[in-house]
Structure formats: C-alpha cells, structure tokens
Design an enzyme around this catalytic site. Structure first.
Site, PDB file in Angstrom:
ATOM      1  N   ARG A 199      45.455  44.663  32.286  1.00 16.14           N
ATOM      2  CA  ARG A 199      44.220  43.960  32.621  1.00 16.14           C
ATOM      3  C   ARG A 199      43.147  44.185  31.560  1.00 16.14           C
ATOM      4  O   ARG A 199      42.333  43.294  31.301  1.00 16.14           O
ATOM      5  CB  ARG A 199      43.725  44.404  33.995  1.00 16.14           C
ATOM      6  CG  ARG A 199      44.539  43.817  35.139  1.00 16.14           C
ATOM      7  CD  ARG A 199      44.104  44.338  36.485  1.00 16.14           C
ATOM      8  NE  ARG A 199      44.750  43.607  37.575  1.00 16.14           N
ATOM      9  CZ  ARG A 199      44.723  43.967  38.840  1.00 16.14           C
ATOM     10  NH1 ARG A 199      44.074  45.072  39.190  1.00 16.14           N
ATOM     11  NH2 ARG A 199      45.342  43.243  39.766  1.00 16.14           N
ATOM     12  N   GLY A 231      49.687  42.557  40.040  1.00 21.85           N
ATOM     13  CA  GLY A 231      49.803  43.717  40.907  1.00 21.85           C
ATOM     14  C   GLY A 231      50.972  44.608  40.543  1.00 21.85           C
ATOM     15  O   GLY A 231      51.221  44.922  39.376  1.00 21.85           O
TER      16      GLY A 231
END
Length: 415
Positions: A39, A369
């Site tokens: 991320r 995720g």
C-alpha cells in the site's frame, strides 16, 4: 459519476498550494517493521506527482483501529520510515499530532515540493464518529492546515467505503479530486462488474462466509464459476450435509448457503468446492496433519477434533484448471492458513494459477487484504497479476453493488 482527476488539479497549478492527500498507509506490522509495503508503494506515485509539481503535500492516513486517542503501537512512524526508504527524494516527515499544534507548526514551515505526513487520523475520535457535526469539525481542522487555496485528493481506495471525516466530510470542504490509485481501482472493478470477458471465475476464501455473503449474492448469475476455499468452505460443506469436525463453521449461515447453492444452479453459476482438505490436530504451524476427502473430515486420525486448515492438493489442481480456462479472474481470500507453511499449498496453487493466466493474456485481479499479503509472502511479484487491489473491503462492497461514501463525496464535491 463524474470524478475530477489528479491531472486536472496539476493542470490548474499547485505550486505553492497545500494539497491534502488521503493515502492508504494501513499496512501490517511485525513489531515496528512493515511486513507488507504494497500500500505504501501504491501511494507513492500521486504524492510524488504533486511534490514534483511544487505542491506542499500534506498526507492523511490511518493505521489499525485505535480507540480515538493516540496509541504508540498505531503510530504511522513505521509506515513513514518505510516511505522514506522507498522514496527518499520526497523527504517525507511525520507530524507529532494530526491537526494540533505540532501539525500546524510543521505545515506552516512546509516548502514547495515537500511532504508532511499527519499522525494517524484515527487518533482523533471525530474521524470515525457517527455524529455528522463531529466529523465535520474534524474535517474543518484538516482543511485549515491547507490555508486559503488548498485542495484535497483522495488516493486511499481502501478507505472509500468509510463515511469518515478524512474521506467523506473533507470533500465537502475543499475542491476535491480522485487520485490515480482510486481511478485505477475503479477501472478494474468496472471490468469485473460490467465489462468482464467470459469465462469469468471468482475465487473466494478467507475465514468467514458471513463476510462474503453480499458479494456472493451479487455474483450469482454474473460469474460463471465461484471457487470456494478458506475457512468459509466448511459452512458450504455443512450446507451439503457433511460433517466438518472442529473446523470453522457458521451454523447460522447454513440456510443462506443452501439457498445460494440452489439459486446458483438455476442462474447458471457453478459453485466449485474442494474435494479434499488438509486437516490438522490443532491450530499451529507444527500441528500434525493429513489430507482427507472433503466429505470425510471426521474420518481423519483426529476424528471430531480435526481442524481443516487448507484445501487439499487435488482441489488446488482442480482450482488451477478452472482458473486456466478463464478470461477474467477475481480472487479474494486465502485458501488456507498461508502463514503456516504446511497449510499454504492451496493459496500458492491459486496464486500460481492466476499468475500463469495473466501471462497468457487473461485479466486477473487479486482483491487486496490478506490475499495481497499472501501472494507477496509466498514470493510472487506484484506484476505477476493483472492487478493487486489495495482495498479488500472497499472492493468487496463495490462488487456487492453498494454505493461507497468516499466516491459519492468526490462526485458531489464540485457539482
């Protein structure tokens, strides 16, 4: 939905202007070290583009779930340290608070082309408050850091499903734009919902079937096949009348799953369940384990105490075969407890199948995720797949057909 773009903002001119960027720095930590920096890497291009254009970049982000007050274990310090390693040219620094005296002083001293990361926005309870007035007050404080000519860029796709101050309310205060990461994520999701090439295969895993019910409901009739693994598979097996030992089971969801199985057959969507599973004596990396048929879990050496922790090798091969024949593949949720080597085989098989499919011209999406963490921990490069999403929850809600507050705010911001 019309969302204004980063290029529009830069073309308008940002030199000397403060631009508040909502980034997704919510990364997993191993102590004080970032264990998956995906991320952070995905956030760098937009921050860099603004800094190179001369903006004074303020970055807001969250990490973890603090309870509305500062907690050292949820500080953004490890994420900012990793950002500095990955992009030293940004000279990114971390403010000691979010909108308080330290942030105000640091923002006032920020030079053109410099980057200041504000401390975890969830250290302020107003960020996640359900009271519109409280969130609006916090958003006003964030906006005040940008002076009289500021702008806002939402580049945190992983948070757009949250009606939070730094995602939703801030877009009502400042001229607002979508970041390139958000734009890319939306393009990918449109391909999965309205422009998908067939055959379209969806692979769902993870621990609880209840987390995936809405997306399954919306995919019936749209996907050609739904492959089910992870802890959620045992509720599906129970719905077919099989005993699952001590495996994770949501008894209250069995009737819902039975309904889905019946509806899917009528709608032309095939559910593919594992034919074999890896059953263990307990939840541990070194637990004794063996492979058994999926309909004979309690016939393992561990009887009723047997715990299913992965799909078996025959199932992994069958899933890979189904993926190989697809033109479009969406995967969300690991097939087993991939953190333990003995129970990572199913997840590895699916990851390899997606990678191979991508290299053969298929469109493959890893749904963020745990799935993103899994493929990286197993040694797969990000470019092995068509796309790795940064927003697991946001991606699922989009696929469920829900409206995402962060996107609605951007759409309404400049009407």
């Amino acid at each position: 939905m019309t969302l204004h773009t980063l290029n529009e903002l830069i073309d308008e001119g940002v030199r000397g202007r403060y631009v508040l960027v909502r980034s997704d720095l919510n990364v997993p930590l191993d102590g004080s070290n970032v264990s998956d920096d995906g991320r952070i890497k995905a956030s760098i291009p937009v921050i860099t583009a603004l800094a190179n254009a001369g903006a004074r970049v303020l970055v807001s982000a969250h990490l973890g779930r603090p309870k509305g007050a500062p907690e050292a274990k949820y500080s953004l310090a490890p994420a900012v340290a990793r950002l500095a390693e990955l992009a030293p040219e940004l000279n990114a620094t971390l403010a000691a608070d979010t909108t308080g005296p330290a942030a105000q002083a640091a923002a006032a001293e920020l030079a053109d082309g410099s980057v200041l990361v504000l401390e975890n926005v969830r250290f302020d309870a107003r960020e996640t408050s359900k009271d519109d007035g409280e969130r609006a007050a916090f958003a006003a404080e964030l906006a005040a850091l940008t002076g009289t000519n500021g702008a806002y860029v939402d580049d945190a796709f992983g948070a757009v499903h949250r009606k939070h101050a730094s995602v939703y309310d801030i877009a009502k205060v400042l001229p607002s734009y979508q970041g390139d990461l958000v734009r890319t994520e939306l393009e990918v999701l449109r391909k999965l919902t309205t422009e998908s090439e067939r055959p379209y295969v969806v692979v769902l895993g993870g621990s609880k079937v209840s987390d995936k019910l809405a997306v399954i409901d919306n995919l019936i009739g749209k996907a050609d096949s739904i492959l089910v693994g992870g802890g959620m598979l045992f509720t599906f097996l129970a719905a077919q009348g099989h005993k699952v030992g001590a495996s994770l089971l949501e008894v209250d969801q069995i009737p819902v799953v039975q309904d889905y199985l019946a509806r899917a057959e009528a709608a032309g969507t095939t559910f593919v369940l594992p034919s074999d599973v890896v059953v263990a004596a307990g939840f541990a990396a070194d637990a004794a384990h063996e492979v058994v048929a999926a309909d004979a879990i309690e016939a393992s050496s561990f009887g009723e105490k047997g715990l299913g922790l992965d799909i078996g090798p025959v199932s992994g091969a069958a899933f890979a075969e189904a993926i190989a024949a697809a033109k479009t593949v969406f995967w969300n949720g690991p097939m087993g407890v991939f953190e333990f080597a003995a129970f990572a085989g199913g997840t590895r098989a699916v990851a390899q199948a997606l990678s191979t499919n991508s290299s053969n011209g298929g469109f493959t999406v890893v749904g963020g995720g745990d799935s993103a963490s899994a493929v990286r921990s197993l040694g797969f490069a990000d470019d092995s797949f068509g796309h790795i999403s940064t927003g697991g929850g946001a991606s699922l809600e989009y696929l469920e057909g829900k409206e995402l507050p962060g996107l609605l705010a951007l759409d309404q911001a400049r009407d």
